[in-house]
Write an enzyme that holds these catalytic residues in place. Structure first.
Site, short mmCIF file in Angstrom:
data_model
loop_
_atom_site.label_atom_id
_atom_site.label_comp_id
_atom_site.label_asym_id
_atom_site.label_seq_id
_atom_site.Cartn_x
_atom_site.Cartn_y
_atom_site.Cartn_z
N LYS A 91 0.88 -1.18 0.00
CA LYS A 91 0.00 0.00 0.00
C LYS A 91 0.92 1.23 0.00
CE LYS A 91 -1.74 3.10 1.88
NZ LYS A 91 -1.56 4.51 1.45
N GLU A 146 9.60 1.56 10.71
CA GLU A 146 10.70 2.48 10.41
C GLU A 146 10.10 3.87 10.43
OE1 GLU A 146 13.85 1.63 9.99
OE2 GLU A 146 13.61 -0.54 9.87
N CYS A 149 14.04 10.77 6.25
CA CYS A 149 13.96 10.46 7.69
C CYS A 149 15.32 10.64 8.36
CB CYS A 149 13.47 9.04 7.88
SG CYS A 149 14.40 7.87 6.90
N GLU A 179 10.91 16.77 14.08
CA GLU A 179 11.29 16.47 12.70
C GLU A 179 10.66 17.52 11.77
OE1 GLU A 179 9.40 13.04 10.73
OE2 GLU A 179 11.41 12.47 10.08
#
Ligand code: NAD
Length: 487
Positions: free
Chosen positions: A175, A249, A283, A385
């Site tokens: 997906k 992750e 990331c 982040e």
């Protein structure tokens, strides 16, 4: 390529015209609608999982050498179609064409790497207390994998799951992110071309909260391999209704420490690459930089010069641009919010700070690589982040202070150090609480070493042998033998 893939789902080796709601996919550099995807319906999700279950019975029993051959064929097909696939990726994701091509080739590399690993799934014979017993520890594939992926690396982040899973003998339902579905469908096209048996690879498109969540909740899915934000990762962990294997992750907030012994030019080069590549939408992007006070002013000056030189363009028009458009309005808005927050709290804007000027940038999600100095940990840029082309810089006075600041985060994905002094390198790399520490380079992940986060950056590993072990169960077979009759 996009035209062919629009509104399609890949289920049981067939290209089906999806029956669900249509969702537009835009080119983030121009705002143009590239095509639509179909949100997979509950019946289509069930069909994909059933196909993967059926295919698992055959794929998991295939000789590992046959699975290796199939993965090699997949890698070869992807290499041959790299240009067309890269174009698809640039159109939907915004990164420059050369970068996209590099990512497609890394996907092919993952296929070839795991083709090698597929034939090295070894077991063990474990000693027992008596000599008439053998304990065999064998590894068996987990089953059907639901792979849920983000938009920033639309090929590689599927590839690590797909290749590890297929090498281990699992089958997969992918997906992809709503922003970058066509790269995933192009990968399915390559699986078809490589004659991977029907049902081994399936792709469903649609919103995460519906289609992704349905995979998480589906009783026919044995493992979820997820890459994405920590918030969604936590939701998946909390909402999984049955026991399933999970690899998560997740997000990062990655620090770079530059000590007084560092090679300054190398540190600046590394900082620019890892802060701004892919418009900071990585990331493992460097979000915050801690520099030894005596060299801080010079480092900031050189960092700004290098950031200002980066070439921004529509990645289709200028394949070798350094950076392209951001993937959507959302990460751009977050970048602006973190910049405003830093400036309101006393940071200095020293490079970038707005959109590039000109007609070419008028309709896309563009922003100049931006540096703020004099930062503190009261600012979001240093503690959350950003996932955009913004980096904060702060001076430190001692290594322990730098370590404390670097570890002052709920995240634990990647960290970076530039230093020449070996004692400093040992001290810092031993104390940074991260799954990856890159010293005098900024490539925290390579294909043959495990890559993973800790704390709120997730659980599990991708890359390397460890990336395949995530798709295997251990089985202990304990056999007691009798003396042969009539020996
Ligand atoms: P996201 O979490 O919003 O979405 C990721 C995927 O999850 C998408 O396919 C989305 O449709 C799906 N999803 C959303 N809600 C869901 C739900 N309730 N159930 C199941 N699936 C759901 O992340 P994003 O914005 O696409 O990507 C950016 C994030 O990904 C950043 O935080 C970044 O750090 C992280 N990321 C991590 C790594 C890593 O290796 N650790 C790599 C790349 C990106």
């Amino acid at each position: 390529m996009i035209h062919d893939l629009a509104e399609k789902l890949f289920i049981d080796g067939d290209w089906r015209r999806g029956e669900g709601e249509r969702i537009p996919v835009e080119n983030p550099a121009t705002g143009e609608v590239l095509g639509h995807i179909a949100a997979a319906t509950p019946a289509e999700i069930d069909a994909a999982v059933a196909a993967a279950r059926k295919a698992f019975r055959i794929w998991s029993r295939l000789a590992p050498a046959e699975r290796a051959k199939a993965l090699r064929r997949l890698g070869d097909a992807i290499t041959t179609e790299a240009d067309a696939m890269a174009r698809t990726m640039t159109q939907e994701q915004g990164k420059p064409l050369n970068e996209a091509r590099g990512e497609i080739l890394k996907l092919a590399e993952a296929c070839h790497f795991y083709a090698e690993e597929a034939v090295r799934i070894h077991g063990e014979i474990v000693p027992n207390t008596t000599t008439d017993i053998d304990s065999l520890v064998v590894r068996e594939p987990i089953g059907v994998v639901g792979a849920i992926t983000p938009w920033n690396y639309p090929a590689e982040l599927i590839g690590w799951k797909l290749c590890g899973a297929l090498a281990a003998g699992c089958t997969i339902v992918i997906k992809p992110a709503e922003l970058t579905p066509f790269t995933a469908l192009a990968i399915a096209r390559m699986a078809e071309k490589a004659k991977i048996p029907a049902g081994v690879v399936n792709v469903l498109t649609g919103p995460g909260a519906k289609v992704g969540q349905a995979l998480v909740e589906h009783p026919g899915v044995d493992k979820i391999a997820f890459t994405g934000s920590s918030a969604v990762g936590l939701r998946i962990q909390q909402s999984c209704p049955t026991i399933k294997r999970l690899s998560l992750e997740l997000g990062g907030n990655c620090p770079l420490i530059v000590t007084a012994s560092a090679d300054l030019d190398a540190a600046v080069k590394g900082a620019v690459r890892r802060s701004f590549r892919n418009m900071g939408q990585i990331c493992i992007a460097i979000n915050r930089i801690y520099v030894a006070r005596p060299i801080a002013a010079e480092f900031v000056k050189r960092l700004c010069e290098a950031a200002d030189k980066l070439v921004i363009a529509n990645g289709i028009d200028k394949p070798d641009a350094d950076v392209g458009a951001m993937a959507s309005a959302e990460p751009l808005a977050k970048t602006k919010e973190h910049l405003a927050d830093a400036l309101a709290k006393g940071a200095k804007l020293v490079a970038g700070g707005g959109a590039p000027r000109g007609e070419a940038f008028a309709r896309g999600h563009f922003f100049r690589p931006t540096v703020v100095s004099d930062c503190t940990h009261a600012m979001k840029v240093m503690t959350e982040e950003t996932f955009g082309p913004l980096v904060g810089v702060m001076a430190f006075d001692g290594l322990d202070e730098a370590i404390e600041l670097a570890n002052d985060t709920p995240y634990g994905l990647a960290s970076y150090v530039y230093a020449k002094d070996m004692d400093e390198i040992r001290y810092l790399s031993g104390r940074l609480d991260y799954g990856n520490v890159a010293v005098n380079n900024v490539d925290a992940g390579i294909m043959n070493a495990p890559y993973g986060g800790r704390k709120q950056s997730g659980v599990g590993y991708e890359h390397g042998r460890e990336g395949m072990l995530e798709y295997l169960n251990f089985k202990h077979v304990r056999i007691r033998y009798d003396e042969p009759k009539g020996r």
